[in-house]
Design an enzyme around this catalytic site. Structure first.
Site, short mmCIF file in Angstrom:
data_model
loop_
_atom_site.label_atom_id
_atom_site.label_comp_id
_atom_site.label_asym_id
_atom_site.label_seq_id
_atom_site.Cartn_x
_atom_site.Cartn_y
_atom_site.Cartn_z
N ARG A 101 0.83 -1.15 -0.05
CA ARG A 101 -0.03 -0.11 0.08
C ARG A 101 0.70 1.30 0.06
O ARG A 101 0.43 2.32 -0.55
CB ARG A 101 -0.96 -0.01 1.23
CG ARG A 101 -1.84 1.08 1.18
CD ARG A 101 -2.88 1.17 2.52
NE ARG A 101 -3.50 2.35 2.67
CZ ARG A 101 -4.79 2.44 1.76
NH1 ARG A 101 -5.26 1.55 1.13
NH2 ARG A 101 -5.38 3.77 2.16
N TYR A 210 0.38 -13.49 -0.75
CA TYR A 210 0.77 -13.15 -2.16
C TYR A 210 2.23 -12.18 -1.93
O TYR A 210 2.42 -11.38 -1.08
CB TYR A 210 -0.28 -12.37 -3.10
CG TYR A 210 -0.89 -11.45 -2.30
CD1 TYR A 210 -0.65 -9.99 -2.28
CD2 TYR A 210 -2.23 -11.48 -1.76
CE1 TYR A 210 -1.27 -9.13 -1.73
CE2 TYR A 210 -3.02 -10.30 -1.15
CZ TYR A 210 -2.34 -8.95 -1.03
OH TYR A 210 -2.87 -8.01 -0.59
N ASP A 288 -14.73 3.74 -0.01
CA ASP A 288 -15.27 3.18 1.37
C ASP A 288 -16.44 4.47 1.89
O ASP A 288 -17.13 3.75 2.62
CB ASP A 288 -14.19 3.01 2.22
CG ASP A 288 -13.54 1.48 1.99
OD1 ASP A 288 -13.98 0.79 0.98
OD2 ASP A 288 -12.68 1.13 2.62
#
Length: 391
Positions: A101, A210, A288
């Site tokens: 991120r 991942y 969001d």
């Protein structure tokens, strides 16, 4: 058009890039004094990646993404789900990016001029008036704009400008998150080569890993049941011993991965019933703040990215008098799509954690969910262009 975007997350930064690509003066206002490199992985499937390719930052993102070639889906006791490599996926490996991120935000913010991002600007009030919107910040400064885009997250302070505020709802699940250097994973199959996205599914739990950071780090997300009110945060400390206990008896690679972790963080899993209205006269929601989803499809960031390019596309050539109708078009385009993804994400979580489904039944349900939301083929910009032409 002058657009003020509140929130420098993935959605807010993407909106700024997309709006500025349309020649719109868009600026981002962020309450944090710096964009911190939070240790969390983010999945960008083809429906999001094509947006970044169109904005000219796709290759820069791929340079910092985890490189992988296939997916591994297994049950808790190690049985393959839909073959190995699995036919299931979170998106075509050739067009899906797994990103850290912090690195993701750095690429997006670096593609904007310095003048387009204002840090240390905490909103304390916004007024939607006849001639535009005025935003007032805690430092005493104000900004006037034709449009305010609230990209301020699941706990949005600005949501109440356009809708009755809706509280986030817990799924009864929390996640342990962590990052492991690649050189600590030697001998752990199927992830030692850092070329696979792997998920284990079992009663009440799922375990996802991942590669991120160009394969230097493995991102770990372990979903477990909880009846606690866990903070929706990437930085709340967790306990590796508790994490290990939650997966006792699982497939050996899961236990080995946990054994390589020095620290972990707890993340509360929440979503929200879809809002009926996203927009006012000069205010709209994005990401969001409008449609929080649980992360089981890897689509949270992708839906914010779809919002961003949709909003920018429908505002093409917009003047102030057109703004209410353009915002209605944006909302109409996104409502059904984000509700579908929200419902699919909830269903996916239940499927991963089922106590009753066989591997074959899990595979069929997972494949059907991803087919419905068309992660490989959905093109939000094309959908928006067609709708604008027809309006």
């Amino acid at each position: 058009m002058r657009v003020a975007i509140v929130g420098a997350g993935i959605g807010g930064l993407t909106a700024a890039l997309a709006l500025r690509a349309q020649g719109i003066d868009a600026r981002v206002y962020e309450q944090a004094t710096e964009l911190r490199a939070l240790g969390a992985g983010v999945s960008i499937a083809p429906n999001g990646a094509r947006v970044f390719d169109g904005l000219g930052v796709g290759e820069r993102l791929r340079a910092v993404a985890g490189q992988y070639s296939h997916y591994v889906f297994r049950t808790a006791d190690g049985r393959p789900v839909a073959g190995e490599p699995s036919r299931l996926s979170f998106g075509d490996p050739q067009r899906t990016m797994f990103l850290h991120r912090g690195e993701f935000q750095a690429v997006l913010s670096g593609a904007l001029p310095d003048s387009a991002i204002r840090l240390g600007r905490r909103v304390i009030e916004a007024r939607d008036g006849d001639d535009g919107v005025t935003v007032r910040f805690a430092d005493g400064s104000t900004v006037d704009a034709d449009l305010l885009v609230a990209a301020d997250g699941i706990h949005s302070r600005l949501q109440g400008l356009v809708s009755e505020p809706a509280q986030p709802v817990s799924e009864g699940i929390m996640a342990y998150r962590g990052l492991i250097p690649a050189d600590r994973l030697e001998g752990i199959e199927p992830i030692a080569a850092m070329n696979a996205c792997a998920m284990w599914m079992g009663p009440g739990r799922s375990f996802l890993v991942y590669p991120v950071s160009a394969g230097r780090l493995l991102n770990v997300v372990a979903f477990v049941p909880t009846d606690l009110d866990v903070t929706e945060s990437w930085t709340a400390p967790g306990d590796v011993r508790e994490l290990a206990a939650a997966y006792a008896g699982w497939d050996q690679p899961v236990l080995d991965i946990i054994g390589r972790m020095d620290e972990t963080f707890r993340w509360g899993i929440y979503d929200r019933d879809p809002l009926a209205n996203w927009s006012g006269r000069h205010v709209t929601l994005l990401g969001d703040s409008a449609h929080a989803v649980v992360p089981h499809l890897g689509q949270g960031a992708n839906q914010a990215v779809e919002d961003a390019v949709t909003l920018a596309t429908v505002l093409q050539g917009c003047v102030r008098a057109d703004l209410p109708s353009r915002l209605r078009l944006y909302q109409d385009l996104r409502l059904a799509r984000t509700r579908q993804v929200r419902d699919g994400a909830r269903e996916a979580g239940r499927t991963y954690r089922s106590t009753e489904l066989t591997p074959h039944e899990r595979a069929d349900r997972i494949e059907a969910i991803f087919d419905r939301i068309a992660v490989n083929s959905y093109d939000a910009q094309s959908v928006a262009r067609a709708a604008l032409s027809a309006a």
